[in-house]
Design an enzyme around this catalytic site. Structure first.
Site, PDB file in Angstrom:
ATOM      1  N   HIS A  54     119.238  63.736  20.154  1.00 39.38           N
ATOM      2  CA  HIS A  54     118.884  62.465  20.795  1.00 39.38           C
ATOM      3  C   HIS A  54     118.330  62.776  22.171  1.00 39.38           C
ATOM      4  O   HIS A  54     118.922  63.539  22.931  1.00 39.38           O
ATOM      5  CB  HIS A  54     120.114  61.559  20.913  1.00 39.38           C
ATOM      6  CG  HIS A  54     119.794  60.217  21.490  1.00 39.38           C
ATOM      7  ND1 HIS A  54     120.613  59.567  22.367  1.00 39.38           N
ATOM      8  CD2 HIS A  54     118.706  59.398  21.324  1.00 39.38           C
ATOM      9  CE1 HIS A  54     120.078  58.405  22.710  1.00 39.38           C
ATOM     10  NE2 HIS A  54     118.916  58.291  22.092  1.00 39.38           N
ATOM     11  N   ASP A  55     117.190  62.179  22.514  1.00 41.81           N
ATOM     12  CA  ASP A  55     116.511  62.578  23.746  1.00 41.81           C
ATOM     13  C   ASP A  55     117.375  62.368  24.982  1.00 41.81           C
ATOM     14  O   ASP A  55     117.354  63.188  25.910  1.00 41.81           O
ATOM     15  CB  ASP A  55     115.156  61.871  23.884  1.00 41.81           C
ATOM     16  CG  ASP A  55     115.206  60.363  23.688  1.00 41.81           C
ATOM     17  OD1 ASP A  55     116.313  59.787  23.640  1.00 41.81           O
ATOM     18  OD2 ASP A  55     114.121  59.758  23.577  1.00 41.81           O
ATOM     19  N   ASN A  60     122.067  50.686  27.708  1.00 41.05           N
ATOM     20  CA  ASN A  60     120.650  50.818  27.374  1.00 41.05           C
ATOM     21  C   ASN A  60     119.882  49.713  28.094  1.00 41.05           C
ATOM     22  O   ASN A  60     120.051  48.535  27.785  1.00 41.05           O
ATOM     23  CB  ASN A  60     120.436  50.701  25.870  1.00 41.05           C
ATOM     24  CG  ASN A  60     121.170  51.777  25.099  1.00 41.05           C
ATOM     25  OD1 ASN A  60     121.616  52.757  25.668  1.00 41.05           O
ATOM     26  ND2 ASN A  60     121.311  51.589  23.807  1.00 41.05           N
ATOM     27  N   ALA A  87     109.382  57.316  22.752  1.00 34.32           N
ATOM     28  CA  ALA A  87     109.002  56.077  22.082  1.00 34.32           C
ATOM     29  C   ALA A  87     107.548  55.689  22.327  1.00 34.32           C
ATOM     30  O   ALA A  87     107.026  54.811  21.643  1.00 34.32           O
ATOM     31  CB  ALA A  87     109.917  54.943  22.530  1.00 34.32           C
TER      32      ALA A  87
END
Length: 508
Positions: free
Chosen positions: A243-244, A304, A17
């Site tokens: 997805h990382d 998250n 990001a």
């Protein structure tokens, strides 16, 4: 630069990001060597009042990374895979044209869109169907915000998540890789496929959503025009764990049968456990846990956490004021500071958007009746301790959901360079912290490529490669009594903290 000459050469293109990198991996059958061959910043662009990703520049940087591998790979890599952050996407029409730069998940359009969707389906029902915590950034709400695009979209328009979008322009294949699709709030976690009832909430045609492929699928080869542009032969493009975080978890060097939580530590810190089936209960919803896809059909039950974003925004703001600090500088400043006198909840929604992060932290400390950090070192120490406190809180919540104690915490990713954060996490959780590898996401991507080529077959084989290739650092808990007292103070201070509409935490 030193690159292993003998072995299978593969490329992992990892878009985070805040930055991106191309990593060259060389696998000799038992050990994996990695070398970063290209790195670049990933800077969102505000245009016309909206926040976007600069996809064209990112695609250009990806090509530069591919070009950089040529001296080491006899002309071309054996394969390539792309991973990115979650939830974001681009729209591609039937002629292969990108319909505008993809929106950034922090764009302000998402909040009102989320409210409109939740007026049509109760949050509790949505969570029961998808197992995904209600966040304004979710693809479901972003697509609701795309009503204008929907009204003009024909049946030939496709929605491609960011790694799938890169993959499409590399090899021409249209599909949605499972782990990245699982971040969207659009999947049925039991069936590992699109949830048709949720899709029906949106104004978009059903044909917009492509078929889903599982991680480790070879999806095509480099387009001929790109091969000519790069002056190299074509090579396979693999949909690894796109997805990382899913890729990072592949690289966790855990022993078979181990009882542990993972933290993939970066701009976001994703903390959780791997399970065979999703955990979707009223308790998991109130605790803001999400169920996302992992490799080998596993589920990542995780939370998250805003993570190093707070440090990154402080650093960016201080640069605007004329003082440039490296993250190493910031770590040293915090390590030389006394224990924090104030804490914040890293999940407070006031910290989500870009802006004057130092003042936001000070303001939250004032509002909660705590001493206000005055110096940069005090601010950094406040952030790092608060994040470690949040990790401890999340660990206890995971154990509550599972009904059992976890013996260790595996931390992977760039955030483990912050040794103070690793040690504080051990101190406050009272558990051994096993830190490594740093380039976890790239390592996971490379291992999945090796598996797609038949070089590796099981998760245990991959983790043995990680242990042999990247011995971890181990942090044992220190002075746990004092830190438990500090943790109790943190919980009391944040008991009445504001919670976002996307993350209702009934435990606080």
């Amino acid at each position: 630069m030193s690159v292993e000459k003998n072995g299978l050469h593969m490329l992992a293109v990892d878009f985070g990001a805040s930055s991106g990198r191309t990593v060259l991996g060389t696998f000799n059958g038992s050990r994996l060597a990695v070398e970063e061959i290209h790195r670049f910043s990933n800077d969102p662009v505000r245009l016309g009042g909206s926040l976007h990703w600069d996809f064209l520049r990112l695609f250009h940087e990806m090509l530069q990374g591919i070009r950089a591998c040529k001296p080491f790979t006899a002309g071309a890599p054996a394969s390539l895979a792309v991973d990115t952050w979650g939830v974001d996407y681009g729209l591609v029409d039937g002629r292969g044209r990108l319909l505008g730069n993809p929106y950034h998940y922090r764009d302000s359009r998402n909040e009102p869109a989320m409210r409109r969707v939740l007026n049509r389906i109760p949050e509790e029902k949505l969570y029961r169907r998808t197992g995904i915590q209600t966040q304004s950034i979710n693809t479901l709400f972003q697509l609701e915000a795309e009503r204008e695009a929907a009204s003009g979209a024909g049946e030939d328009v496709r929605m491609l998540f960011m790694p799938d979008l890169f993959r499409y322009y590399l090899c021409g294949e249209i599909s949605a890789e499972y782990t990245i699709a699982s971040t969207s709030g659009l999947l049925d976690p039991q069936l590992r496929g699109w949830d048709e009832e949720v899709l029906a909430l949106l104004p978009h045609p059903r044909a917009m959503f492509p078929s889903i492929v599982m991680p480790g699928t070879a999806t095509g080869s480099l387009r001929a025009a790109l091969a000519e542009e790069l002056q190299m032969s074509s090579f396979p493009v693999v949909a690894a764990a796109s997805h990382d975080t899913a890729s990072a978890v592949v690289s966790v060097p855990a022993q078979a049968g181990g009882s542990y939580a993972f933290i993939s530590c970066g701009t976001w810190s994703l903390m959780g456990v791997e399970t065979e089936r999703p955990v979707i209960t009223e308790q998991s919803r109130k605790l803001a846990f999400t169920n996302e896809g992992g490799a080998d059909g596993r589920i990542r039950l995780q939370k998250n956490i805003m993570g190093l974003w707070l440090l990154q925004e402080c650093r960016r703001y201080w640069e605007l004021e004329g003082e440039t600090l490296t993250f190493g500088d910031m770590q040293a400043m915090a390590a030389g500071e006394e224990a924090a006198a104030a804490y914040v909840d890293p999940e407070d929604p006031v910290f989500l958007a870009p802006g004057n992060m130092p003042e936001r932290i000070r303001s939250r400390c004032r509002q909660t009746g705590q001493p206000v950090p005055q110096t940069k070192a005090q601010l950094i120490r406040c952030i790092v301790e608060s994040l470690a406190m949040k990790f401890s809180q999340t660990l206890h919540e995971i154990e509550e959901l599972l009904g059992r104690r976890l013996d260790a915490v595996h931390m992977v990713g760039g955030g483990i360079r912050n040794r103070l954060l690793c040690q504080l996490t051990a101190n406050i959780t009272g558990r051994c912290v096993i830190a490594g590898p740093v380039e976890a996401t790239a390592v996971g991507s490379l291992l999945m490529q090796a598996k797609a080529r038949g070089e590796l077959h099981t998760r245990d084989e991959m983790r043995q490669v990680v242990l042999a290739s990247f011995p971890p650092d181990v942090y044992s808990p220190e002075d746990t009594g004092r830190w438990q007292e500090a943790y109790a103070r943190y919980r009391k201070i944040n008991a009445n903290a504001h919670h976002s509409e996307r993350s209702v935490n009934g435990n606080d």
